[in-house]
Design an enzyme around this catalytic site. Sequence first.
Site, short mmCIF file in Angstrom:
data_model
loop_
_atom_site.label_atom_id
_atom_site.label_comp_id
_atom_site.label_asym_id
_atom_site.label_seq_id
_atom_site.Cartn_x
_atom_site.Cartn_y
_atom_site.Cartn_z
N LYS A 161 14.54 -12.90 -12.33
CA LYS A 161 14.18 -11.77 -13.20
C LYS A 161 13.24 -12.26 -14.30
O LYS A 161 12.25 -11.63 -14.62
CB LYS A 161 15.44 -11.17 -13.87
CG LYS A 161 16.29 -10.32 -12.99
CD LYS A 161 15.76 -8.93 -12.73
CE LYS A 161 15.02 -8.77 -11.46
NZ LYS A 161 15.57 -8.98 -10.19
N HIS A 180 19.75 -35.36 -11.08
CA HIS A 180 19.14 -36.02 -9.92
C HIS A 180 17.63 -35.88 -9.92
O HIS A 180 17.01 -35.89 -8.85
CB HIS A 180 19.77 -35.47 -8.63
CG HIS A 180 21.23 -35.77 -8.55
ND1 HIS A 180 21.72 -37.02 -8.22
CD2 HIS A 180 22.31 -35.01 -8.83
CE1 HIS A 180 23.03 -37.00 -8.27
NE2 HIS A 180 23.43 -35.79 -8.65
N LYS A 211 6.64 -3.57 -4.56
CA LYS A 211 8.05 -3.19 -4.49
C LYS A 211 8.67 -3.49 -3.14
O LYS A 211 9.76 -4.01 -3.05
CB LYS A 211 8.20 -1.69 -4.83
CG LYS A 211 9.64 -1.19 -4.84
CD LYS A 211 10.45 -1.86 -5.94
CE LYS A 211 11.90 -1.47 -5.92
NZ LYS A 211 12.73 -2.37 -6.75
N TRP A 245 -3.17 -2.49 -1.37
CA TRP A 245 -2.77 -3.83 -1.86
C TRP A 245 -3.42 -4.80 -0.89
O TRP A 245 -3.03 -4.88 0.28
CB TRP A 245 -1.24 -3.93 -1.80
CG TRP A 245 -0.64 -5.06 -2.57
CD1 TRP A 245 -0.42 -5.11 -3.91
CD2 TRP A 245 -0.13 -6.29 -2.03
NE1 TRP A 245 0.19 -6.29 -4.24
CE2 TRP A 245 0.37 -7.03 -3.11
CE3 TRP A 245 -0.07 -6.83 -0.75
CZ2 TRP A 245 0.95 -8.29 -2.95
CZ3 TRP A 245 0.51 -8.09 -0.59
CH2 TRP A 245 1.00 -8.80 -1.68
N ARG A 271 4.67 0.63 -6.26
CA ARG A 271 4.69 -0.28 -5.11
C ARG A 271 3.66 -1.40 -5.26
O ARG A 271 3.72 -2.38 -4.53
CB ARG A 271 4.39 0.50 -3.83
CG ARG A 271 5.48 1.50 -3.46
CD ARG A 271 5.04 2.37 -2.32
NE ARG A 271 4.85 1.62 -1.10
CZ ARG A 271 5.75 1.51 -0.14
NH1 ARG A 271 6.91 2.10 -0.26
NH2 ARG A 271 5.52 0.80 0.94
N GLU A 296 19.48 -15.33 -9.76
CA GLU A 296 18.95 -14.00 -10.04
C GLU A 296 18.42 -13.90 -11.48
O GLU A 296 17.36 -13.32 -11.73
CB GLU A 296 20.03 -12.93 -9.78
CG GLU A 296 19.61 -11.51 -10.06
CD GLU A 296 18.43 -10.99 -9.24
OE1 GLU A 296 17.96 -11.71 -8.34
OE2 GLU A 296 17.96 -9.87 -9.53
N ASN A 321 -1.30 1.59 6.31
CA ASN A 321 -0.45 0.55 5.71
C ASN A 321 -0.05 -0.41 6.82
O ASN A 321 0.22 0.04 7.93
CB ASN A 321 0.86 1.14 5.17
CG ASN A 321 0.66 1.83 3.85
OD1 ASN A 321 -0.44 1.88 3.33
ND2 ASN A 321 1.74 2.38 3.32
N GLY A 322 0.07 -1.67 6.49
CA GLY A 322 0.54 -2.63 7.49
C GLY A 322 -0.54 -3.62 7.86
O GLY A 322 -1.55 -3.76 7.14
N CYS A 371 0.82 -1.20 0.00
CA CYS A 371 0.00 0.00 0.00
C CYS A 371 0.87 1.26 0.00
O CYS A 371 2.01 1.24 0.44
CB CYS A 371 -0.86 0.04 1.25
SG CYS A 371 -1.78 -1.46 1.53
C1 F6R Z 1 13.05 -9.09 -7.22
C2 F6R Z 1 12.98 -8.25 -6.04
C3 F6R Z 1 12.69 -8.90 -4.74
C4 F6R Z 1 13.45 -8.18 -3.60
C5 F6R Z 1 12.98 -8.74 -2.25
C6 F6R Z 1 13.74 -8.11 -1.10
O1 F6R Z 1 13.33 -8.35 -8.36
O2 F6R Z 1 13.13 -7.05 -6.12
O3 F6R Z 1 12.97 -10.25 -4.75
O4 F6R Z 1 14.81 -8.35 -3.77
O5 F6R Z 1 11.61 -8.52 -2.08
O6 F6R Z 1 13.54 -6.74 -1.06
P1 F6R Z 1 14.51 -5.78 -0.28
O7 F6R Z 1 15.85 -5.84 -0.95
O8 F6R Z 1 13.87 -4.44 -0.38
O9 F6R Z 1 14.59 -6.28 1.13
#
Ligand code: F6R
Length: 621
Positions: free
Chosen positions: A498, A517, A616, A76, A27, A494, A112-113, A2
């Site tokens: 992505k 395996h 985010k 959210w 976000r 990674e 939020n929360g 949120c």
């Molecule tokens: C993927 C991504 C997430 C963050 C994860 C941790 O692209 O961005 O996997 O890496 O949610 O977030 P932070 O680094 O903000 O603790």
Amino acid sequence: MCGIVGFTGEHEAAPILLESLEKLEYRGYDSAGMAVRNGDKLAEVVKATGKLRNLAEKTDGGHALAGCCGIGHTRWATHGEPTQENAHPHVSGNAKKSASGPVESNVVGVHNGIIENYEELRDKLLKNGYQFYSQTDTEVVIKLVDYYYKKYKIGPIDAINRMMVRTHGSYALELMFKDYPGEIYVARKDSPMIIGIADGESYIASDVPAILKYTRSVYYIGNLQAARILPGEVHFFDLNGDEIEIAPTEITWDAKSAEKGGFEHFMIKEIHEQPQAVRDTLGSLIKEGRIDLSEVISEEELEKIKSVTIVACGSSWHVGMQAQYVIEDMAGVPVRVELASEYRYRKLLPDPESLVVLISQSGETADTLAALREAKSKGLKTLAVVNVLGSSIAREADRVIYTKAGPEIAVATTKAYSAQLICMHALALELARVKGALSSEEYSKLVSELQTIPEKIERILEEKNRVQWFAAKYSNAHDMFFIGRGLDYAICLEGSLKMKEISYIHSEAYAAGELKHGTISLVENGILVVGILTQKELIEKTLSNMTECKARGAYLMSLTADGNYSIEDSSDFTVYIPKTDPHFMGCLAIVPLQLLAYYLSVSKGLDVDKPRNLAKSVTVE
Ligand code: F6R
């Protein structure tokens, strides 16, 4: 997650609220709403499900809502469906349906929360004559504030403080009280919230980009603190209701860094910002050709460290996985890498000589924050690698190294990931130097090599058209495997994340030797297998695993360093990156993988910057 915004001043509030909410769209959200007050008239509430433009249309870009004081929210969904009833703002009165229009209530608010004990509080309020129109914990917390406000005939701050004592969970709460026109009240626990003052007006937001346009001087309200905000004025209070002083912090982020600046998406802009993010991060860590962490951790402390535990989530955890190989190999210090969501609930066997490193772009990830608190409660030394100044993790960790990535808006991390990697390489080099694992020539050579990374990333970006061409060819892919060994496996993790998060293509990262395996049974005609081949001594091994996949119909893409041209004999498509020290290969190899995921997502017409179901910063468990 949120987003919260608020404004009180001389201008019309609603257009400012909408503009600020737009800056928080990244976000992630599924509905939005605003409440605006015109002088001492009742607050008017408008809500809309779906995109923010629906709220903008309903209010004629905000102009249909008169008044200079207001609060706004993007939701959210956590408790209850993403409906108009559940969208914020919520009200303290016994409203019908979605509580929209002019509201009679004492208190109107957004949150939020998560309020963990909301069911118990709801029962208590039901017994006291309150009715509920939504399924949200927010409605409960707002009615609880109203309950104390009326029962004890106290002011807003005292009512909020009573609520804070009674609730469990996390919140950034923003409230307007009917009896206090032109004023906004906020409270915070474990959920970010900032307040900015400029030119006699006041701004509130859950995240810096929302108010960067108006001011860079912001106040970070602390945990279990409340604030009364008037036009151009803010007063902070502790849990006892005593007024406290909080000094403003200057944000160095440029307002333009939170704009697309001619790029089609934030993600591709941020991919291109990586050379600068890495350069700026290196600039803050290297002085006169040496890594200088003296302001963060002393040499004596580094010398005493017998092991390192890295704790993080998602991509930040992947940085930890790479750092494990690098620190162990360079410094000879054992490293354990833990998922924060697991670490926080595991029975820890604390080693007092271990350093716990928390990695987090946002500095607000709920699991990482909880893991940090867990480590601290066991008396362990903690060091955070964080991008957001003033974030909860940055404030609570014993020591902080800041990544200098600037605001990262795209949900999928790119430049913050690269900057985190640089910080972890710097830590590895320092540990290695202090422990005598590197000669001074080796150390200097490696520090110089690390400084070449920005320019090498630039060279990779110049070649992006090849990756774009390949992505167009593979846009109908359904399954992918990223395979590699050692550090290359960490890069795969990674690359694969992505891919799946923004292109919605099923993808798995596998340690190449593990395929046999069980998983190789999934390999069939048309599957794309991406082999990461940057570690010279492991190339032949991974290549042979790739060849096994090809024999079962897979199409092979290889990613390797310049000069390894013989790989083309086994691979269908090969991407080259500049040579660097093997420890630093991950800083370069990730770039074509980010580009591949990006171009695939674009070619599928997806919402690259805001992938479905993702937010985010993950401020709830
Ligand atoms: C993927 C991504 C997430 C963050 C994860 C941790 O692209 O961005 O996997 O890496 O949610 O977030 P932070 O680094 O903000 O603790």
